[in-house]
Design a protein around this motif. Structure first.
Motif, PDB file in Angstrom:
ATOM      1  N   ASP A  41       0.733  -1.220  -0.037  1.00 50.86           N
ATOM      2  CA  ASP A  41      -0.158  -0.170   0.101  1.00 50.86           C
ATOM      3  C   ASP A  41       0.845   1.281   0.156  1.00 50.86           C
ATOM      4  OD1 ASP A  41      -2.358  -1.470  -0.010  1.00 50.86           O
ATOM      5  OD2 ASP A  41      -2.782  -1.336   2.429  1.00 50.86           O
ATOM      6  N   SER A  45       0.680   4.253  -2.904  1.00 50.09           N
ATOM      7  CA  SER A  45       0.293   5.512  -2.614  1.00 50.09           C
ATOM      8  C   SER A  45       1.530   6.321  -3.131  1.00 50.09           C
ATOM      9  CB  SER A  45       0.334   5.810  -0.987  1.00 50.09           C
ATOM     10  OG  SER A  45      -0.733   4.896  -0.452  1.00 50.09           O
ATOM     11  N   ARG A  48       1.160   6.958  -6.768  1.00 49.40           N
ATOM     12  CA  ARG A  48      -0.009   7.802  -7.069  1.00 49.40           C
ATOM     13  C   ARG A  48       0.193   9.305  -6.581  1.00 49.40           C
ATOM     14  NH1 ARG A  48      -4.997   3.988  -5.494  1.00 49.40           N
ATOM     15  NH2 ARG A  48      -6.157   5.629  -6.395  1.00 49.40           N
ATOM     16  N   PHE A  50       0.213  10.007  -3.563  1.00 49.13           N
ATOM     17  CA  PHE A  50      -0.310  10.580  -2.300  1.00 49.13           C
ATOM     18  C   PHE A  50       0.593  10.780  -1.175  1.00 49.13           C
ATOM     19  CE2 PHE A  50      -3.888   7.316  -3.222  1.00 49.13           C
ATOM     20  CZ  PHE A  50      -4.299   8.193  -4.295  1.00 49.13           C
ATOM     21  N   CYS A  52       2.629  10.567   2.263  1.00 48.50           N
ATOM     22  CA  CYS A  52       2.753   9.222   2.989  1.00 48.50           C
ATOM     23  C   CYS A  52       3.290   9.521   4.268  1.00 48.50           C
ATOM     24  CB  CYS A  52       3.721   8.598   2.120  1.00 48.50           C
ATOM     25  SG  CYS A  52       2.810   7.766   0.811  1.00 48.50           S
TER      26      CYS A  52
END
Length: 552
Positions: A41, A45, A48, A50, A52
């Motif tokens: 995951d 992330s 993409r 995202f 973190c």
């Protein structure tokens, strides 16, 4: 604040600094605890874009350099190696997770405390890149799937799968790799703080993410007063794992507390060390007593109960009062009572729900008795009573032998009984006893193989109709503990998906089947009679466990 510098570091920069030893892990940090799916995951992330989280690093003062070698993990410290520039206080799980999938796996043993074979494998499907990522517990060679590390360590381009890709996909992969390397983590760097301050910061900032256990929080407070202890912990845990006993930090901290403070609450140890300024020599003496008593207990469990591994224990808290009791005895110990307390405390789930309060109560019993052996006798009586409440009259019924193997106490009893029965591996010749098979090569074997049963329509139909259950309940029945036994890894693999009606007659004898509690009627070995096989094997196992308990 003047002692904090805020900056950003790319993953590429972080990996290089970690690999080269410029960033290190201090001994107050726990070992890696993230699971495969968490690592997967994180990668997803990052790919993409995202957020973190951030990282916190500590830059030691110049005058702390002589102290630093005592807090560097031994697996990273080499003779004449340069000291690290930073120690990571927050973000260790993310940093080490990234190293698992971005660096060459042969480097991991030098960078991480875990053995390489225990680290997860992250695979990506080149045909559906980058949409499909899988976390696996072992290496595999599925077509189109490649180890994620190969994208970053330069080995992917030499594979046949990569060479088959068109230029557009190769370009997409290169862009993906660069995006990962370029991803920026916010980083705070702490300057001009001593180690005591750093340990306090550590306990506060780690209140988020994967929660710290009580042991980890109190360890951080203890380390400044007892430098080098976590190195001793890691070395001893490694020694225990070599002997197939996996006892965690929580257990070690509890046993030290118990022997030093006569109570199991780890908080009491950190309070006592801070308040009384206990000398390092005394603490080391307590630690040696912990190791000696633990080793003595393991030796008893192996000899008296055939427990050559801790894998099937449902609660390791059971060991804490026993280690404490043994530490009070210079010579002989009450082996019979140890032999009773351990299995009965597991069977009764003595430390199941309220383990903390139960441990406190048990230690009160041990320490308030006129002699420790009298306290142990009372504990044995307590777990005996609880077991009788759980299983009326200490009689195990066939219906009790059920459930999946994970954390199932009856698997522990099945293992002990089969070893007591001198059960052997299967095969036509040169059969090793379970006692002779190395614990790491002992596996759970489905007598009726899972794939075979899940694809057998006749077995499915009969089971679901007679039991009036769903297909999902049938799948649970296939994985029931009454369908498992213990074999060598090699034999487990060799049998594969062959039906027991085909392999049992060639692989076993009447004596072998009896030792494994295999019903003797060949009719029960047929897949369509699986329901009858389960009932009969449950009866055999239940009767054996009942006899064993009553003869303790």
């Amino acid at each position: 604040m003047e002692y904090i510098t805020a900056t950003n570091k790319s993953i590429s920069q972080l990996m290089n600094e970690f690999k080269d030893g410029l960033i290190d892990v201090p001994e107050i940090q726990r070992d890696v605890v993230w699971k495969s799916d968490q690592i997967k995951d994180l990668i997803d992330s990052i790919s993409r874009g995202f957020p973190c989280g951030s990282l916190i690093l500590w830059e030691p003062r110049e005058k702390d350099k002589n102290f630093l070698r005592s807090i560097i993990r031994p697996e990273r410290l080499e003779k004449n190696a340069p000291l690290p520039k930073y120690f990571i206080l927050d973000g260790q799980q993310r940093l080490t997770a990234l190293s698992v999938v971005l660096l060459k796996r042969e480097l991991l043993k030098n960078l991480l405390n875990e053995l390489e074979e225990e680290m997860p494998y992250i695979y990506i499907n080149l045909k559906r890149f980058p949409k499909e990522i899988e976390a696996r517990s072992s290496a595999s060679h599925d077509i189109h799937w490649v180890l994620y590390n190969s994208l970053f360590d330069g080995t992917l381009e030499d594979t046949g799968e990569y060479k088959k890709l068109d230029d557009a996909m190769k370009c997409r992969i290169k862009k993906h790799v660069q995006n990962i390397f370029d991803y920026q983590f916010p980083v705070q760097i702490i300057h001009d703080r001593n180690y005591a301050d750093v340990s306090e910061i550590f306990t506060r900032v780690n209140s988020q993410g994967t929660p710290l256990t009580g042991a980890e929080i109190h360890l951080a407070k203890i380390v400044p007063h007892w430098p080098g202890i976590t190195r001793k912990f890691r070395e001893y845990r490694k020694e225990l794992r070599i002997n197939y006993y996996d006892l965690d930090l929580n257990f070690l901290m509890r046993t030290i507390t118990a022997i030093e403070c006569n109570v199991p609450q780890i908080k009491k140890l950190s309070e006592k060390i801070s308040k009384d300024h206990i000398s390092k020599n005394r603490l080391n003496a307590t630690w040696e007593k912990v190791k000696k008593s633990t080793n003595r207990l393991i030796k008893i469990l192996k000899k008296e109960l055939y427990l050559d591994k801790s894998k099937y224990f449902t609660s390791k808290n059971t060991l804490v009062p026993l280690v404490y009791y043994i530490s009070t005895k210079k010579r002989s110990v009450a082996i019979g009572n140890i032999k009773k307390f351990f299995p009965l405390s597991q069977l009764s789930e003595h430390y199941g729900g309220a383990a903390e309060s139960t441990l406190r109560k048990d230690f009160k019993t041990l320490t308030e008795a006129s002699k420790p052996r009298f306290g142990l006798i009372e504990l044995v009586n307590n777990v005996n009573y609880e077991s009788r409440q759980y299983y009326r009259g200490l009689k195990i019924k066939g219906e009790d032998i059920s459930g999946i193997p994970s954390k199932n106490v009856l698997v522990l009893f099945m293992y002990v009984l089969m070893k007591r029965n001198k059960a052997t591996d299967w095969g036509s010749r040169n059969r090793l006893s379970l006692e002779e098979i190395e614990p790491r090569n002992t596996q759970l074997h489905h007598i009726f193989p899972s794939n075979l049963m899940l694809n057998d329509k006749n077995a499915l139909k009969r089971y679901t109709e007679e039991k009036e259950c769903s297909q999902s309940e049938y799948r649970e029945a296939v994985n029931d503990i009454a369908n498992i036994t213990f074999l060598s890894k090699a034999k487990n693999i060799a049998i594969g998906d062959v039906a027991p009606s085909q392999y049992l007659i060639n692989e076993t004898t009447r004596e072998i089947r009896k030792a494994h509690f295999i019903p003797e009627k060949p009719e029960l070995w047929k897949t369509e009679n699986y329901i009858d096989f389960l009932e009969e094997r449950k009866r055999l196992i239940a009767e054996a466990i009942t006899r064993f308990i009553k003869n303790l």
